[in-house]
Enzyme design. Sequence first.
Site, PDB file in Angstrom:
ATOM      1  N   GLY A 525     -25.110  67.775  19.831  1.00 29.02           N
ATOM      2  CA  GLY A 525     -24.506  66.416  19.616  1.00 29.02           C
ATOM      3  C   GLY A 525     -22.760  66.614  19.570  1.00 29.02           C
ATOM      4  N   GLY A 526     -21.455  65.907  19.081  1.00 25.34           N
ATOM      5  CA  GLY A 526     -20.465  66.843  18.740  1.00 25.34           C
ATOM      6  C   GLY A 526     -20.800  66.833  17.349  1.00 25.34           C
ATOM      7  N   VAL A 530     -29.982  66.539  17.020  1.00 25.22           N
ATOM      8  CA  VAL A 530     -30.314  65.716  17.483  1.00 25.22           C
ATOM      9  C   VAL A 530     -32.036  66.172  17.305  1.00 25.22           C
ATOM     10  CG1 VAL A 530     -31.073  63.696  18.708  1.00 25.22           C
ATOM     11  CG2 VAL A 530     -28.971  64.076  18.564  1.00 25.22           C
ATOM     12  N   LYS A 544     -30.755  61.782  14.403  1.00 23.87           N
ATOM     13  CA  LYS A 544     -29.218  62.495  14.317  1.00 23.87           C
ATOM     14  C   LYS A 544     -28.288  63.415  12.863  1.00 23.87           C
ATOM     15  CE  LYS A 544     -24.478  62.065  16.550  1.00 23.87           C
ATOM     16  NZ  LYS A 544     -24.552  60.652  17.681  1.00 23.87           N
ATOM     17  N   ASP A 640     -16.022  58.859  26.128  1.00 24.27           N
ATOM     18  CA  ASP A 640     -16.775  60.378  26.210  1.00 24.27           C
ATOM     19  C   ASP A 640     -17.413  60.153  27.304  1.00 24.27           C
ATOM     20  OD1 ASP A 640     -16.972  62.931  26.105  1.00 24.27           O
ATOM     21  OD2 ASP A 640     -17.954  62.935  24.175  1.00 24.27           O
TER      22      ASP A 640
END
Length: 834
Positions: A525-526, A530, A544, A640
């Site tokens: 992820g950003g 994860v 995460k 997003d």
Amino acid sequence: MWRVLGVGHSYLLILMMLVSVRLSIVEAQKKSFLINCGSNSSVNVDGRRWVGDMNPNNNVTLSSPGVAVSTSPLSGISIYDSLYKTARIFTGSLNYTIKDLQGNYVLRFHFSPFVDVEDYNVNKSSFSVVANSLKLLSEFNVPEKISQLQNSGKNSSSFSLIKEYLFDISAELVIEFVSTGNSFGFVNAIEVVPVVDELFASSVRKVGGGNLNVMGRGMETMYRLNVGGPEIQPDQDPDLWRTWEMDSGYMITQNAGIGINNSSNITYASANDTSVAPLLVYETARAMSNTEVLDKRFNMSWKFEVDPDFDYLVRLHFCELVYDKANERIFKIYINNRTAADNVDVYVQAGGKNKAYHLDYFDAMSLSIDTLWVQLGPDAGAGAAGTDALLNGLEIFKLSRNGNLAYVDKHDSAGNAASKSKVLWVGIGAGLASIAVIAVIVILVFCFCRSQKNKSSDTKNNSPGWRPLFLVGAAVNSTMAAKGSSGSQKAYGSVISTRAGKHFTLAEIIAATKNFDESLVIGVGGFGKVYKGEIDGGVLAAIKRSNPQSEQGLAEFETEIEMLSKLRHRHLVSLIGFCEEKNEMILVYEYMSNGTLRSHLFGSDLPPLTWKQRLEVCIGAARGLHYLHTGAERGIIHRDVKTTNILLDENFVAKMADFGLSKDGPALDHTHVSTAVKGSFGYLDPEYFRRQQLTEKSDVYSFGVVLFEVVCARAVINPTLPKDQINLAEWAMRWQRQRSIETIIDPHLRGNYCPESLAKFGEIAEKCLADDGKSRPTMGEVLWHLEYVLQLHEAWLNRDSIVTSFSSSQDLRGAKDGGLELVHESSSQDEENE
Ligand SMILES: *[C@@H]1O[C@H](CO)[C@@H](O)[C@H](O)[C@H]1NC(C)=O
Ligand SMILES: *[C@@H]1O[C@H](CO)[C@@H](O)[C@H](O)[C@H]1NC(C)=O
Ligand SMILES: *[C@@H]1O[C@H](CO)[C@@H](O)[C@H](O)[C@H]1NC(C)=O
Ligand SMILES: *[C@@H]1O[C@H](CO)[C@@H](O)[C@H](O)[C@H]1NC(C)=O
Ligand SMILES: *[C@@H]1O[C@H](CO)[C@@H](O)[C@H](O)[C@H]1NC(C)=O
Ligand SMILES: *[C@@H]1O[C@H](CO)[C@@H](O)[C@H](O)[C@H]1NC(C)=O
Ligand SMILES: *[C@@H]1O[C@H](CO)[C@@H](O)[C@H](O)[C@H]1NC(C)=O
Ligand SMILES: *[C@@H]1O[C@H](CO)[C@@H](O)[C@H](O)[C@H]1NC(C)=O
Ligand SMILES: *[C@@H]1O[C@H](CO)[C@@H](O)[C@H](O)[C@H]1NC(C)=O
Ligand SMILES: *[C@@H]1O[C@H](CO)[C@@H](O)[C@H](O)[C@H]1NC(C)=O
Ligand SMILES: *[C@@H]1O[C@H](CO)[C@@H](O)[C@H](O)[C@H]1NC(C)=O
């Protein structure tokens, strides 16, 4: 005077008796009058020319000028920009007189509530209409009627109303509009279309036995359905310019009947029936579904709201499309739970296969009953053949009583206030009730949280920034748990009651992820990786882990917790718990076993999704976003939206994930949020990019890109492609504007989708990508239209499966396009002054 009509077995005899009567009638002025009220210009709609009522040479006279207004609530939709743009307003009385009419006519009034006319609040209009002393409407309030229809859910996208009447005119037509009390009335268009004399027989069978003479009684069309087929638009019925609605919304159990179609060689059983219905109506039908049960003990049932204390004429249209001999399909017809006919064999009665044929029945309604049921079912008396039924079309007409067709719903005008308040909800779309409930809870909870937040500000000072926020989250959870069943999700119920805001230890997380084993990584992820893991002894979870170095990560981490703790929804990924230890910031989510939507579209070996699955996924994601935008006090902008942030659970239910970038929506007194531009390249709203002002419509833009990605199954940015194809949004929009999106769709879809549904889908995506945010639809509107697209496709699928099970090699005709439009009108039109 309805002159004859050949119905049933004895029609030839009756016709012969009436030939002499018919011949004595002069084939006088049989022309249409199409009036564009409140205008001196003519417009073309449906390929017909509507003449302005201020034009002195139109053979239409007005008793008083009234007030002409020019305003319409919906611009950009052709009929609203032309015919419905103008209206004539009257206070007191206004007569339209049309000379030289002779015979039977259809009279239609078009009403489209206008906006912003000083001194005339359309919500307060009320009027009655009498035509040649036949009372048609009384104390009629157009917006109220429209909102009733919208609330009934049958055609909730309609912002206008057409009332249709049929009656006999002997010399001229005087239409008298009278406003109620101090109120006023209005009309946008009037349509007078001649009808052949044979449209109705003078004598009609009564349910329960006997015949009744309906000659001389005026009629109002209540319902007109193309059973098992798409909506038929006026220009597809050029004889009488009727609209034939889809029937599915009126069926009690849609699964009871399955659509079939065949357009080959259909002819009218009687040569004089050509105006009864267009052949298009007979090309589609519903037969009893035979997929599961052989011994059918159910009916196909349709239910209609009608005005009590009137008589009704029910017209059933039939055409045997499948069998080419007698004794294959024999059934019973019930109207209001009474047998109207048994031993019906359409093949026999119509005189063969592919013969368009109809039956009329008369039924009187008592004062207390306001629903009319039409049911078709097996005829046990007919043995093996008596297990299947067929219906191609259905019409319900109200018959006048003592010169009256008007019905005033006393109950409703008393409960005026109540029905007005309902109007507020109109147009928000499906799933509304549950959203409303959730929204109320969220608001309550949110207020509660705020007070909690203030109380806990001391703790906040000595803690890592995000942690008290999570305490707030826990408070949310327990409040929600207390509300019990209003939680939107099964799994969630157990999560909140047993592990509300569960604080996992790092040891537990390490055990769950086998010490952050790289083989368990399911996404990056950003702000970190994860992992898939098992927590609490076997519950699958997505874990995460933030990158401890990332400062930005911390901020997004906080945001996400704050967002998630405020939001609970079936279509948003839910949070199970968190871990905060030794600089680790870890969030534990429900595990979505089917991964990202993107992985099912391209770039993997996963089997391609069907068109239906894709639509369902889009609808799920749209619901999640709609909830984000409208569910919380200020609304939340996701920022997003992309196919890697739409996750699928084991049943392919779509959920929105990753609120790391989310922002609270604008407060009421602002229209946007100013913020640095974030988001993903390829999905980014150009308006937001230019102006750095964030609104919900930026999510709508990104969602539009997702829609194109879903249908084209390619990356939104693919630098390996030729220059004009690199950016999906630009490329797809070029094809969509030419109405040829089918050229570039995922080859896996070819032949397996309903073409109308794709066309509509393309239009929705196109609207989402409008340059100007204000012209983009809301997520609620997008959702509503996507549901409609799915319905179209499902109807098509049902038809498809049965037809192919009968035969695969035969001539099947494709669905007509343009027939189902809600957003656009395909008819050409122009406006010109005279
Ligand atoms: C009708 O035409 C006249 C000129 O012929 C014009 O002044 C007037 O504005 C027009 N009215 C409408 C409603 O278009
Ligand atoms: C008006 O009526 C006259 C005579 O009945 C007819 O010739 C003319 O075509 C009509 N005009 C229109 C616009 O219908
Ligand atoms: C309208 O027509 C009715 C019936 O023909 C008549 O009684 C009434 O006076 C007319 N009203 C006006 C304003 O001409
Ligand atoms: C009529 O009522 C509806 C719903 O209450 C409202 O949205 C609309 O603005 C009202 N129209 C006018 C002209 O007041
Ligand atoms: C349903 O609504 C659409 C869009 O307003 C309209 O075109 C159509 O005629 C309506 N159908 C019926 C039967 O009212
Ligand atoms: C459609 O009708 C034609 C003509 O009757 C017939 O030959 C054909 O078998 C029918 N097709 C199906 C799928 O029933
Ligand atoms: C259609 O009807 C015509 C004339 O009745 C006939 O010659 C032809 O064979 C029919 N076609 C089919 C497919 O049944
Ligand atoms: C149809 O109506 C015409 C009169 O318009 C009549 O001569 C003819 O016999 C009728 N045909 C049938 C099949 O009923
Ligand atoms: C017909 O039966 C249904 C249930 O099967 C019932 O809901 C409905 O009220 C009945 N209608 C009449 C007119 O009795
Ligand atoms: C079909 O509906 C009628 C009228 O409501 C009812 O009497 C009959 O029992 C139903 N038939 C079946 C098989 O359910
Ligand atoms: C009829 O069925 C065929 C094959 O299933 C389908 O392609 C077509 O769209 C259907 N036509 C209509 C009008 O429903």
